[in-house]
Design a protein around this motif. Structure first.
Motif, PDB file in Angstrom:
ATOM      1  N   UNK A 158       0.751  -1.408  -0.071  1.00 47.35           N
ATOM      2  CA  UNK A 158       0.052  -0.004   0.006  1.00 47.35           C
ATOM      3  C   UNK A 158       0.877   1.261   0.050  1.00 47.35           C
ATOM      4  N   UNK A 159       1.843   1.241   0.790  1.00 48.94           N
ATOM      5  CA  UNK A 159       2.772   2.439   0.779  1.00 48.94           C
ATOM      6  C   UNK A 159       3.425   2.558  -0.413  1.00 48.94           C
ATOM      7  N   UNK A 160       3.797   1.534  -1.207  1.00 51.37           N
ATOM      8  CA  UNK A 160       4.613   1.828  -2.259  1.00 51.37           C
ATOM      9  C   UNK A 160       4.018   2.215  -3.442  1.00 51.37           C
ATOM     10  N   UNK A 161       2.644   2.080  -3.377  1.00 51.56           N
ATOM     11  CA  UNK A 161       1.490   2.682  -4.238  1.00 51.56           C
ATOM     12  C   UNK A 161       1.041   4.175  -4.128  1.00 51.56           C
ATOM     13  N   UNK A 162       1.354   4.393  -3.043  1.00 52.62           N
ATOM     14  CA  UNK A 162       0.798   5.907  -2.855  1.00 52.62           C
ATOM     15  C   UNK A 162       1.630   6.933  -3.802  1.00 52.62           C
ATOM     16  N   UNK A 163       0.568   7.703  -4.253  1.00 53.99           N
ATOM     17  CA  UNK A 163       1.130   9.020  -5.042  1.00 53.99           C
ATOM     18  C   UNK A 163       1.833   8.569  -6.331  1.00 53.99           C
ATOM     19  N   UNK A 164       1.509   7.416  -6.669  1.00 55.22           N
ATOM     20  CA  UNK A 164       1.964   6.648  -8.088  1.00 55.22           C
ATOM     21  C   UNK A 164       1.032   6.903  -9.045  1.00 55.22           C
ATOM     22  N   UNK A 165       1.491   6.733 -10.472  1.00 59.55           N
ATOM     23  CA  UNK A 165       0.885   6.950 -11.444  1.00 59.55           C
ATOM     24  C   UNK A 165      -0.382   5.957 -12.039  1.00 59.55           C
ATOM     25  N   UNK A 166      -1.328   6.335 -12.794  1.00 56.88           N
ATOM     26  CA  UNK A 166      -2.280   5.344 -13.136  1.00 56.88           C
ATOM     27  C   UNK A 166      -1.774   4.024 -13.681  1.00 56.88           C
ATOM     28  N   UNK A 167      -0.620   4.225 -14.357  1.00 51.76           N
ATOM     29  CA  UNK A 167       0.120   3.205 -15.093  1.00 51.76           C
ATOM     30  C   UNK A 167       0.638   2.230 -14.256  1.00 51.76           C
ATOM     31  N   UNK A 168       1.240   2.546 -12.855  1.00 48.09           N
ATOM     32  CA  UNK A 168       1.734   1.730 -12.035  1.00 48.09           C
ATOM     33  C   UNK A 168       0.354   1.125 -11.269  1.00 48.09           C
ATOM     34  N   UNK A 169      -0.558   1.721 -11.144  1.00 45.15           N
ATOM     35  CA  UNK A 169      -1.801   1.168 -10.356  1.00 45.15           C
ATOM     36  C   UNK A 169      -2.389   0.020 -11.501  1.00 45.15           C
ATOM     37  N   UNK A 170      -2.302   0.250 -12.841  1.00 46.99           N
ATOM     38  CA  UNK A 170      -2.826  -0.877 -13.708  1.00 46.99           C
ATOM     39  C   UNK A 170      -1.894  -1.933 -13.643  1.00 46.99           C
ATOM     40  N   UNK A 171      -0.821  -1.910 -13.490  1.00 48.04           N
ATOM     41  CA  UNK A 171       0.187  -3.061 -13.525  1.00 48.04           C
ATOM     42  C   UNK A 171       0.348  -3.817 -12.456  1.00 48.04           C
ATOM     43  N   UNK A 172       0.322  -3.014 -11.202  1.00 51.15           N
ATOM     44  CA  UNK A 172       0.543  -3.719  -9.941  1.00 51.15           C
ATOM     45  C   UNK A 172      -0.939  -4.022  -9.179  1.00 51.15           C
ATOM     46  N   UNK A 173      -1.742  -3.176  -9.060  1.00 50.86           N
ATOM     47  CA  UNK A 173      -2.824  -3.420  -8.197  1.00 50.86           C
ATOM     48  C   UNK A 173      -3.969  -4.038  -8.824  1.00 50.86           C
TER      49      UNK A 173
END
Length: 531
Positions: A192-207
């Motif tokens: 959760x902490x690693x995904x804070x304030x990250x881009x939509x691409x990062x959320x699409x890939x990891x979450x």
């Protein structure tokens, strides 16, 4: 000691045309002058440049068009730089995103002044990704959607009770939870902490895969029920027409493959891989039943909901069109025909989408299935469970409904008359009621099969023929009944007349009998007097 020449000095300006002349000698044209004739090398002007005045020279003398520079000297470096368009302008981004993927890939490289290509920076790529949702951020977008029959709310009647019960099963039916993921208790806080304030691409890939996994990957892992399902990630829906605004480009979408349908069903739908169709959204995806949008920030979920609503209205429009062509509109009325999921880092929104078909036309609504926080212990796998149950229970319903409706549509080979698409396509309207875009097709022999825009006319003609047949049968029955009634009445009158004649005959016979009796009495009286 040699004097250093400044970059902007007149000597530097005078030397640069020679370099340009060596690179492109074909652009050297004679320019008439009042003092003398000299040759000036010019670069063809950019269509986006508005600062260079131009006029045509006599084409008979030059053989091509040329640009006459202004009488005032201009620094050639500044003139060339003026032709380079600014990569951050919005209209360029929107135009790039509206192009097909093949053209868009070519347009994302920028030419330098020496003819080499320069790759787009990551920031420019991110801005192009955001450009697809630019139109959905307009203040009046929701209002305009409502004028098109698409409402981002629940209707007063809502979906049927059976559909509501289906959603409860999709949410709460037990599902085996994956193990060894970043949702495990020992990893989830750091994840959760690693995904804070990250881009939509990062959320699409990891979450995103932990919420909505790839259907094609699940099929590879052994889930046979997903054989006919195809995924789409950030693919523009180029095969269909939008309700309003740009063509949809969902972050994730699921639909049915081309191979799901038989040759007869494809003839009924009139869909071909190389043509636009009401039932296709991209090259190999038909009748999508799930779309998802990924955003950053809670406020951005509103824009994701708008994108999902637009995408699902197009998906529902296709199913309703098939139901209308089959004459079974009641089978899709207030039924959930697709689902959408909007999520950002913290929360998820799941909606079911359904049409309402009435005398005032077709209207599309959405119904909130559930909204929850991803990172709570009880809900971290809720979206995954919902999608898993969607594959198990809703997907067979979705596919079976389409197959049933297609059975009710006549095969073009069974139609006793031919319909010419080339002659009729200009005058026939689409089946759906809210939007009726005309798909342009080049005249060819392939277009002479049954197409979606003519199916409604065929249904109307068949209904009219059936009504005429029923009317003729009804008229025949009425005429036969009237003839029978007249015959019965005539027979009754004849019987009545016969009865009256018999009665009259009986009276006459009685009178004759009485006369004979009187005559006999008279003969007796006469005989007695004679005696």
């Amino acid at each position: 000691m040699k004097r250093a020449i400044a970059p902007d000095s007149p000597d530097d300006v005078g030397q640069r045309p020679a370099k340009l002349r060596r690179r492109d000698s074909s652009s050297t044209v004679p320019i008439p002058s009042s003092k003398k004739q000299e040759q000036i090398t010019l670069q063809p002007p950019s269509p986006l440049s508005n600062n260079v005045s131009s006029r045509k020279i006599n084409e008979q003398e030059c053989g091509h068009s040329a640009i006459v520079p202004p009488s005032k000297p201009i620094n050639k470096r500044q003139e060339i730089l003026q032709w380079i368009p600014c990569p951050s302008e919005e209209f360029d981004e929107v135009d790039i995103m509206s192009q097909p993927a093949s053209k868009r890939s070519r347009s994302q490289s920028t030419s330098t002044d020496r003819g080499r290509t320069r790759s787009v920076s990551p920031s420019a790529s991110a801005s192009s990704r955001d450009a697809k949702s630019y139109a959905y951020k307009a203040v009046n977008y929701v209002t305009i959607l409502e004028t098109k029959g698409c409402f981002m709310r629940q209707s007063p009647a809502g979906p049927t009770s059976e559909e509501v019960a289906l959603c409860q099963r999709l949410l709460h039916q037990p599902v085996e939870t994956p193990r060894g993921t970043l949702f495990d208790n020992e990893f989830i806080e750091g994840f959760h902490d690693a995904l804070r304030n990250r881009s939509e691409a990062r959320l699409l890939i990891d979450l995103h895969p932990l919420l909505i996994p790839s259907a094609e990957n699940l099929f590879i892992q052994g889930k046979e029920e997903l054989r006919d399902v195809i995924d789409g990630y950030n693919d523009p829906w180029l095969k269909t027409e939008p309700i309003y605004g740009p063509k949809p480009q969902p972050d994730h979408a699921r639909g049915l493959r081309w191979s799901t349908f038989s040759d007869s069903q494809r003839r009924k739908l009139g869909i071909k891989p190389d043509e636009k169709s009401l039932y296709a959204v991209r090259e190999d995806m038909y009748f999508p039943y799930l779309t998802a949008e990924v955003k950053c920030g809670n406020q951005a979920l509103e824009f994701a909901d708008r994108q999902n609503m637009h995408s699902m209205c197009i998906a529902l429009r296709a199913v309703v069109s098939v139901a209308q062509a089959a004459g079974c509109s009641e089978e899709v009325h207030r039924k959930l025909l697709g689902f959408s999921i909007s999520h950002e880092l913290e929360s998820v929104r799941i909606y079911g989408h359904y049409p309402e078909i009435g005398e005032d036309g077709i209207k599309y609504y959405r119904w909130l299935v559930k909204q929850f926080n991803i990172w709570t212990e009880e809900d971290k796998w809720a979206c995954y469970h919902f999608v898993e149950n969607l594959d198990r229970e809703f997907l067979p319903i979705h596919t079976g409904r389409l197959m049933h409706l297609l059975e009710e549509i006549p095969d073009p080979q069974d139609v006793p008359f031919e319909l010419d698409i080339d002659d009729e396509i200009g005058s026939q309207s689409r089946i759906w009621s809210q939007e009726r875009p005309a798909y342009s097709r080049a005249p060819s022999a392939q277009n002479r099969g049954l197409q979606p825009e003519l199916r409604s006319m065929i249904q109307v003609l068949q209904q009219q023929l059936e009504e005429q047949k029923l009317q003729q049968e009804q008229l025949s029955a009425e005429q036969k009944a009237r003839e029978e009634r007249l015959a019965a009445e005539q027979k009754t009158r004849e019987e009545k007349l016969l009865a009256q004649l018999e009665q009259q005959k009986a009276r006459e016979e009685k009178l004759l009998a009485q006369l004979e009796q009187q005559q006999e009495r008279l003969f007796k009286l006469l005989e007695q007097k004679e005696i």
